[in-house]
Design a protein around this motif. Structure first.
Motif, short mmCIF file in Angstrom:
data_model
loop_
_atom_site.label_atom_id
_atom_site.label_comp_id
_atom_site.label_asym_id
_atom_site.label_seq_id
_atom_site.Cartn_x
_atom_site.Cartn_y
_atom_site.Cartn_z
N ILE A 1 -6.84 3.24 -8.00
CA ILE A 1 -6.51 3.62 -9.12
C ILE A 1 -4.76 3.82 -9.04
O ILE A 1 -4.46 4.84 -8.48
N VAL A 2 -4.12 3.22 -10.21
CA VAL A 2 -2.62 3.54 -10.15
C VAL A 2 -2.20 4.25 -11.42
O VAL A 2 -1.08 4.48 -11.37
N MET A 3 -3.02 4.11 -12.27
CA MET A 3 -2.76 4.95 -13.45
C MET A 3 -4.11 5.56 -14.10
O MET A 3 -5.03 4.82 -14.14
N ALA A 4 -3.99 6.75 -14.84
CA ALA A 4 -5.14 7.39 -15.55
C ALA A 4 -4.79 8.23 -16.59
O ALA A 4 -3.38 8.93 -16.40
N GLY A 5 -5.55 8.27 -17.50
CA GLY A 5 -5.23 9.31 -18.79
C GLY A 5 -5.73 9.12 -19.99
O GLY A 5 -6.61 8.10 -19.88
N PRO A 6 -5.50 9.61 -20.88
CA PRO A 6 -6.01 9.53 -22.36
C PRO A 6 -5.64 8.14 -22.87
O PRO A 6 -4.73 7.69 -22.25
N ALA A 7 -6.55 7.46 -23.43
CA ALA A 7 -6.43 6.17 -23.84
C ALA A 7 -5.08 6.09 -24.87
O ALA A 7 -4.41 4.86 -24.62
N GLU A 8 -4.73 7.01 -25.43
CA GLU A 8 -3.40 6.96 -26.50
C GLU A 8 -2.20 6.90 -25.47
O GLU A 8 -1.31 6.28 -25.64
N THR A 9 -2.32 7.58 -24.27
CA THR A 9 -1.25 7.87 -23.52
C THR A 9 -1.02 6.43 -22.78
O THR A 9 0.00 6.14 -22.52
N LEU A 10 -2.26 5.72 -22.21
CA LEU A 10 -1.98 4.86 -21.67
C LEU A 10 -1.59 3.49 -22.65
O LEU A 10 -0.54 2.50 -22.14
N ARG A 11 -2.10 3.53 -23.83
CA ARG A 11 -1.36 2.78 -24.75
C ARG A 11 -0.15 2.54 -25.16
O ARG A 11 0.46 1.52 -25.18
N ASN A 12 0.58 3.84 -24.91
CA ASN A 12 1.78 3.97 -25.19
C ASN A 12 2.93 3.66 -23.77
O ASN A 12 4.15 3.86 -23.72
N SER A 13 2.08 3.50 -22.82
CA SER A 13 2.88 3.48 -21.49
C SER A 13 3.65 2.08 -21.40
O SER A 13 3.14 1.01 -21.71
N PRO A 14 4.81 2.09 -20.87
CA PRO A 14 5.62 1.02 -20.82
C PRO A 14 4.86 -0.12 -19.93
O PRO A 14 4.88 -1.33 -20.24
N ASP A 15 4.45 0.41 -18.84
CA ASP A 15 3.92 -0.55 -17.90
C ASP A 15 2.63 -1.06 -18.37
O ASP A 15 2.44 -2.29 -18.18
N ILE A 16 1.84 -0.30 -19.01
CA ILE A 16 0.72 -0.85 -19.67
C ILE A 16 0.88 -2.01 -20.48
O ILE A 16 0.35 -3.17 -20.77
N GLN A 17 2.01 -1.58 -21.50
CA GLN A 17 2.27 -2.78 -22.56
C GLN A 17 2.61 -4.00 -21.94
O GLN A 17 2.46 -5.02 -22.51
N GLU A 18 3.49 -3.82 -21.11
CA GLU A 18 4.04 -4.89 -20.29
C GLU A 18 3.21 -5.85 -19.43
O GLU A 18 2.86 -6.94 -19.79
#
Ligand code: ATP
Length: 236
Positions: A213-230
């Motif tokens: 697991i390299v990242m975890a959090g509320p869905a909204e936080t993940l949606r706004n994360s630059p890494d997830i976006q990229e």
């Protein structure tokens, strides 16, 4: 209340370590999603949770009870329903027979549950006397979810519900997943490659990469994360 707690799980295929110390939590009433590319370990995690694979290390706790290493049918009886990837409906049985099979762990009346499934999936009611093999891919996915619901699960595991579906059908299926959660309180763990729809529907998410697991959090936080976006949402 904790429905599922996975702690430091390590699962192997022979010498290959597919899960490298994975921990996740699902609370009652949540939709939790696991994102990850091909080969990240999503299916292995699902199999480890539902007893199809035994972890070498770590624990899986369902409703306060340790279930790692337990037979899958016992885990199902404890309240876990798996909606498998690739649908796996029984093609020669009718839709209604498929649904009734979903309730095989129960002894009480299931008429009300059938009605509930038909309320969410009216097309299944319309076609209930037909063999499931004649359904489209999207309808088979609906049937697989309906069959999972028939067990009145405490936790429903959905493995890639968007697999092979058009964007429109994917929207429709996830819309129903969200309604089942909001209206019926079904707790769900959804493994999904389509990060857009998964993060739009889930409350919380985990990102799995090469067994970690390299990242975890509320869905909204993940949606706004630059890494997830990229890497997962295709924005730059
Ligand atoms: P996909 O989306 O393609 O199903 P995934 O995230 O579900 O991918 P897994 O199927 O869990 O990934 O695979 C995790 C790792 O374990 C991968 O590196 C894969 O090559 C390996 N693996 C999976 N199944 C086996 C197997 N039967 N034997 C050996 N290695 C396997």
């Amino acid at each position: 209340m904790s429905v599922l707690a996975v702690r430091n799980v390590e699962t192997f295929y022979g010498a290959i370590m597919a899960l490298r110390g994975v921990s996740i939590d699902v609370e009652e009433g949540e939709i939790v999603t696991i994102l990850g590319a091909n080969g990240a370990g999503k299916t292995t995690l699902m199999k480890t949770i539902c007893g199809l694979m035994d972890p070498e290390k770590g624990s899986v706790t369902l409703l306060g009870e340790r279930i790692e290493g337990m037979d899958p049918d016992r885990i199902v009886k404890k309240g876990l329903a798996l909606v498998p990837e690739g649908r796996e409906v029984f093609p020669y049985l009718t839709i209604e027979e498929n649904l009734r099979l979903g309730a095989f762990t129960r002894r009480d009346a299931i008429g009300g549950d059938l009605e509930l499934v038909y309320q969410y999936f009216p097309i299944l009611k319309e076609r209930r006397k037909q063999a499931a093999g004649f359904l489209s891919g999207g309808q088979q996915q609906m049937l697989a979810i309906g069959r999972g619901l028939m067990a009145r699960p405490k936790l429903m595991l959905l493995d890639e519900p968007s697999l092979g579906l058009s964007p429109l059908l994917t929207q429709e299926i996830f819309g129903i997943i969200a309604r089942l959660n909001a209206e019926q309180g079904v707790t769900m763990l959804v493994v999904e490659q389509n990060a857009h729809i998964a993060l739009a529907t889930a409350h919380k998410g985990y990102v799995l990469e090469t067994g970690r697991i390299v990242m975890a959090g509320p869905a909204e936080t993940l949606r706004n994360s630059p890494d997830i976006q990229e890497f997962y949402l295709g924005k730059s």
